[in-house]
Enzyme design. Structure first.
Site, PDB file in Angstrom:
ATOM      1  N   HIS A  22       0.823  -1.201   0.000  1.00  8.11           N
ATOM      2  CA  HIS A  22       0.000   0.000   0.000  1.00  8.11           C
ATOM      3  C   HIS A  22       0.862   1.257   0.000  1.00  8.11           C
ATOM      4  O   HIS A  22       0.534   2.251  -0.641  1.00  8.11           O
ATOM      5  CB  HIS A  22      -0.922   0.003   1.223  1.00  8.11           C
ATOM      6  CG  HIS A  22      -2.084  -0.933   1.090  1.00  8.11           C
ATOM      7  ND1 HIS A  22      -2.563  -1.677   2.143  1.00  8.11           N
ATOM      8  CD2 HIS A  22      -2.859  -1.244   0.028  1.00  8.11           C
ATOM      9  CE1 HIS A  22      -3.585  -2.408   1.735  1.00  8.11           C
ATOM     10  NE2 HIS A  22      -3.781  -2.166   0.466  1.00  8.11           N
ATOM     11  N   CYS A  72      -1.692  -2.904 -17.182  1.00  8.10           N
ATOM     12  CA  CYS A  72      -2.345  -1.938 -16.302  1.00  8.10           C
ATOM     13  C   CYS A  72      -1.874  -2.076 -14.866  1.00  8.10           C
ATOM     14  O   CYS A  72      -2.423  -1.453 -13.965  1.00  8.10           O
ATOM     15  CB  CYS A  72      -3.868  -2.077 -16.370  1.00  8.10           C
ATOM     16  SG  CYS A  72      -4.494  -3.668 -15.795  1.00  8.10           S
TER      17      CYS A  72
END
Length: 561
Positions: A191, A486
């Site tokens: 994260h 992506c």
């Protein structure tokens, strides 16, 4: 004179900056074990303080989320929900009433119980332990009148140095205050890494020796090379600051030096991100994550709500392409109304398209909503793709479902080695493929992409991963189908060159990365891309692959990347 000592880690967010080191404050101290309320205390009133503090912390995080965007906002909202988790609050209140613990000690023990359960589950759920301890510390600080744990306040910009950063903290970083982030733990797809990239903050993670850097030491951080130089030379400082004086922009035309076209697209996490991505010059959206509409819900949103939400993104990209990914629930995005019972290994369980086998209504409603939104915005080219596709049968079924809903361009995510190896047969049915390098790396290297202990393996520069990208591109070429990337790898300018050289036709990334990726591609011809791609794929390690490519791209140093 400057230092010759270099702290090395993994560069996860590009950019070079210079600034003084500032350490993240120590965590909130654990309240003494067994500390109890004075005799005769009102335990109900003390228990109510727990609920009041939980509500206050939730409101603070929600307020911060309102000021944030995209992934940052979603993570703050998720942490806010955890702060007010009824089971955590109820457990802490019960400890106050039954054991007469002071509220802060009750919260500490209740949170530790939740953390222990998550740790036993392993995988992504174990990674959530950091979020639980972040919430625990915020609640204890609020109950004891201390300053909540957070970003240090200084009258000057600085480099934040920490053991690791909780998502709720990373999501609130101000790029004007925090020049760069250096952490001892974390990985390329943690994260911390993802949020640093989305906020345009250079970052180096898994940096052994980071915690030995003294407060106030001048640091030169290279977020692409993964290096931190204490006390850099005056000349090095001048070069870095000169390069940072004129920020780059993207003109909306992705191409190599010899005019080989490469679509440079944006990853969009919710409608609030869409206009900013369009304004950044993105040629379209290569990954529209639809999970935002389902998070923190006790039941799925209805078709009308989904249609309106998707329509806002399509409207921002009129005249351009938007690739909508259907719900990628499971693993690091568990949804209570879809996953009643925890899985022993969520990353290998019912996630992505597999959810549709158990809840076909969710996929049917979503395709209906996407089709309606596409019909309401005919100026936007709408493509749809499914996550976590593994077999030809799954591909055929998804393409057929899209066709029934009037969605003619249906593709697949390539996140599993089986999909990469079977790209040709899969793309005989699907109209395009998009490679999710985060998960493809995780499954190829058998390394949890959120676990700092295996951060060295969780690197898209791994030659095995690059060879699977190449296999996918070859499968696409055999079927005359486009193959994009992506995943987070697309935002690395050096790795973008490699991906193009391997045959990838489009790159989708955080909008902040578009100018740097475009600049490097525009300075590199296709033949060089192919040569460097071969060197990387044939290298012995991720470090060797990265070093070989960077050595062959002097433009990186010229651009300060």
């Amino acid at each position: 004179m400057g230092s010759t000592y270099v702290v090395r880690g993994i560069g996860v967010s590009p950019g070079r900056v210079v600034g003084p080191a500032v350490r993240l404050p120590d965590a909130v101290a654990e309240p003494p074990a067994g500390r109890r309320l004075p005799p005769g205390s009102d335990t109900d009133a003390a228990a109510e303080r727990v609920a009041a503090s939980a509500a206050a912390v939730r409101d603070e995080l929600d307020a911060a989320a309102q000021a944030a965007e995209g992934d940052s906002a979603a993570l703050l909202h998720a942490t806010a929900a955890m702060a007010a988790d009824p089971s955590l609050v109820a457990d802490a209140q019960q400890r106050v009433r039954d054991e007469h613990l002071v509220p802060e000690r009750a919260v500490w023990e209740a949170a530790d119980a939740v953390a222990a359960e998550l740790q036993l589950l392993g995988g992504y759920m174990a990674e959530r332990v950091r979020d639980v301890t972040d919430v625990r510390d915020r609640l204890v600080a609020h109950l004891t009148g201390l300053q909540a744990p957070g970003v240090p306040v200084r009258p000057y910009p600085y480099v934040l140095v920490a053991p690791d950063l909780a998502p709720a903290l990373t999501a609130t970083l101000d790029p004007q205050r925090v020049l760069a982030v250096v952490t001892a733990a974390g990985g390329p797809t943690s994260h911390t890494a993802i949020l640093a990239r989305s906020r345009g903050i250079p970052a180096v993670v898994a940096a052994a020796g980071a915690l030995d850097l003294a407060e106030g030491t001048q640091l030169l951080v290279d977020g692409a090379a993964g290096t931190v130089v204490p006390d850099p030379t005056d000349d090095a400082v001048r070069r870095v600051r000169a390069r940072g004086a004129a920020p780059r922009t993207f003109d909306g035309d992705g191409r190599t030096a010899d005019d080989h076209r490469v679509e440079l697209l944006a990853n969009v996490g919710d409608p609030a991100d869409a206009q900013a991505a369009a304004d950044a010059g993105a040629q379209g959206v290569g990954l529209f994550r639809t999970e935002f509409a389902f998070l923190d819900r006790t039941q799925a949103p209805d078709v009308d709500e989904q249609t309106a939400a998707y329509g806002r993104v399509l409207a921002a990209f009129a005249g351009r392409k938007v690739v909508v990914r259907t719900l990628d629930a499971g693993a690091d995005k568990p949804l209570p109304f879809l996953h009643a019972a925890p899985e022993a290994n969520p990353a290998l369980g019912v996630r992505g398209l597999r959810v549709a086998q158990e809840r076909p209504d969710v996929l049917e409603d979503q395709l209906t909503a996407i089709a309606r939104a596409a019909a309401e915005h005919p100026g936007t080219t709408t493509w749809v793709m499914a996550p976590m596709v593994a077999t030809v049968d799954e591909t055929e079924a998804f393409v057929a479902a899209c066709a029934r809903h009037g969605l003619p361009t249906a593709g697949i995510m390539v996140e599993i080695p089986s999909a990469a190896l079977m790209a040709g047969p899969l793309l005989a049915h699907a109209h395009f493929a998009s490679i999710g390098t985060n998960d493809l790396t995780q499954y190829t290297m058998a390394a949890d992409r959120l676990l700092g202990a295996v951060a060295g393996l969780s690197d898209a520069w791994q030659p095995a991963v690059l060879r699977l990208v190449e296999a996918t591109a070859l499968g696409g070429a055999a079927q005359a189908r486009p193959v994009g990337v992506c995943g987070e790898a697309a935002a690395d300018p050096a790795l973008a060159v490699v991906l193009v050289g391997l045959g990838v036709t489009s790159l989708s990334m955080t909008p902040r990365a578009l100018p740097d990726v475009a600049a490097v591609l525009a300075a590199t011809d296709l033949a060089t891309c192919r040569v460097l791609a071969r060197r990387a794929a044939d290298a012995a390690s991720a470090a060797d692959a990265r070093a070989a490519v960077r050595a062959g791209l002097p433009v990186l140093d010229e651009l300060g990347l």
